[in-house]
Scaffold this active site. Structure first.
Site, PDB file in Angstrom:
ATOM      1  CG  ASN A  10      -1.768   1.197   1.360  1.00 40.43           C
ATOM      2  OD1 ASN A  10      -1.790   2.048   0.472  1.00 40.43           O
ATOM      3  ND2 ASN A  10      -2.495   1.293   2.464  1.00 40.43           N
ATOM      4  CE  LYS A  12      -0.248   3.106   4.771  1.00 39.31           C
ATOM      5  NZ  LYS A  12      -0.199   3.169   6.223  1.00 39.31           N
ATOM      6  CG  HIS A  96      -5.828   1.840   5.265  1.00 40.33           C
ATOM      7  ND1 HIS A  96      -5.405   2.737   6.219  1.00 40.33           N
ATOM      8  CD2 HIS A  96      -4.793   0.990   5.055  1.00 40.33           C
ATOM      9  CE1 HIS A  96      -4.157   2.438   6.556  1.00 40.33           C
ATOM     10  NE2 HIS A  96      -3.764   1.382   5.869  1.00 40.33           N
ATOM     11  CD  GLU A  98      -2.979   5.335   6.790  1.00 38.78           C
ATOM     12  OE1 GLU A  98      -3.070   5.399   5.554  1.00 38.78           O
ATOM     13  OE2 GLU A  98      -1.990   4.831   7.381  1.00 38.78           O
ATOM     14  CD  GLU A 166      -3.283  -2.539   7.198  1.00 36.48           C
ATOM     15  OE1 GLU A 166      -2.310  -2.868   6.513  1.00 36.48           O
ATOM     16  OE2 GLU A 166      -3.781  -1.398   7.143  1.00 36.48           O
ATOM     17  N   GLY A 172       2.693   2.294  10.736  1.00 35.45           N
ATOM     18  CA  GLY A 172       3.618   3.420  10.572  1.00 35.45           C
ATOM     19  C   GLY A 172       4.371   3.790  11.839  1.00 35.45           C
ATOM     20  CB  SER A 212       5.521  -1.733  11.916  1.00 35.34           C
ATOM     21  OG  SER A 212       5.120  -0.396  12.196  1.00 35.34           O
TER      22      SER A 212
HETATM   23  O1  G3P Z   1      -1.962  -0.699   4.659  1.00 31.14           O
HETATM   24  C1  G3P Z   1      -0.669  -0.894   5.145  1.00 31.14           C
HETATM   25  C2  G3P Z   1      -0.406  -0.181   6.379  1.00 31.14           C
HETATM   26  O2  G3P Z   1      -1.362   0.592   6.921  1.00 31.14           O
HETATM   27  C3  G3P Z   1       0.759  -0.533   7.188  1.00 31.14           C
HETATM   28  O3  G3P Z   1       1.625   0.532   7.078  1.00 31.14           O
HETATM   29  O4  G3P Z   1       3.798   1.628   7.094  1.00 31.14           O
HETATM   30  O5  G3P Z   1       3.037   0.311   9.087  1.00 31.14           O
HETATM   31  O6  G3P Z   1       3.664  -0.880   7.002  1.00 31.14           O
HETATM   32  P1  G3P Z   1       3.132   0.394   7.603  1.00 31.14           P
END
Ligand code: G3P
Length: 249
Positions: A10, A12, A96, A98, A166, A172, A212
């Site tokens: 993703n 983003k 998602h 976000e 997630e 992140g 992460s």
């Molecule tokens: O959709 C993937 C996501 O939200 C995870 O993000 O940067 O933690 O891998 P990240």
């Protein structure tokens, strides 16, 4: 019947066209297991979908990061499922966290979107996950079950659905769920599907983990029996995404 490992990237709201081209050439040069072993899908911002679709290797597929909840029309700023189908974009990420948090997408709205996207022939990566506060108050499974129920209420055929668990606190943050934490929720979610949808859907639906994920932690997570792959954010913009795909082996 086994569940094929699934790795989604993703991207983003990141990238210029030059940066996107660079990522594509890294992906195109990567040595990864065959499509019989792993399904790979990357999700660039809308404006780069045609570029990525045209230049990406044919064994990797493309996903949009969202689509509108019903047929397109007078909805300024939205992109419809029909448009994605028209461009031969096979996948879409919906729900998602976000978007749930920043744009107020409710469980019901996400359920409606998933059902509509599927009805148009798209495949859906449907995201669920709890906040830190919800985890600390012991309501992780209630939250995840309610998010999944809003989808299950409207979806009968789960063939084209992948669930991405997630946890919001892991996204992140560099604070990845431990393999045991991920496995626990994935197993509970599968039990929920068994009890509320069917044994067949529970056994065949892929439940992937996001939050992460990195080249360093993917192998151990992938070793968990109910972790069927990943949805990767930050690391999917880097060459280490190839290592994450290799965790399928
Ligand atoms: O959709 C993937 C996501 O939200 C995870 O993000 O940067 O933690 O891998 P990240």
């Amino acid at each position: 019947m086994g569940r094929k490992f699934f790795v989604g990237g993703n991207w983003k709201c990141n990238g210029t066209s030059d940066e996107i081209k660079k990522i594509i050439s890294t992906l195109n040069a990567g040595q990864v297991p065959s499509q019989d072993v792993v399904e790979v899908v990357v999700s660039p911002p809308f404006v780069f979908l045609p570029l990525v679709k045209n230049e990406l290797r044919p064994d990797f597929h493309v996903a949009a990061q969202n689509c509108w909840v019903k047929k397109g029309g007078a909805f300024t700023g939205e992109v419809s499922a029909e448009m994605l189908v028209n461009l031969s974009i096979p996948w879409v990420i919906l729900g998602h966290s976000e978007r749930r948090a920043l744009l107020g997408e409710s469980n019901e709205f996400v359920g409606d979107k998933v059902a509509y996207a599927l009805s148009q022939g798209l495949k859906v990566i449907a995201c669920v996950g709890e906040t830190l506060e919800q985890r600390e108050s012991g309501s992780t499974m209630d939250v995840v079950a309610a998010q999944t129920k809003a989808i299950a209420d409207l979806v009968k055929d789960w063939t084209n659905v992948v669930i991405a668990y997630e946890p919001v606190w892991a996204i992140g943050t560099g604070k990845v769920a431990t393999p045991a934490q991920a496995q626990e929720v994935h197993a509970e979610l599968r039990k929920w599907l068994q009890a509320n949808v069917s044994a067949e859907v529970a056994a065949s639906t892929r439940i992937i983990y996001g939050g992460s994920v990195s080249g360093a932690n993917c192998k151990e997570l992938a070793g968990q029996p109910d972790v069927d792959g990943f949805l990767v954010g930050g690391a999917s913009l880097k060459p280490e995404f190839i290592d994450i795909i290799k965790a399928a082996e």
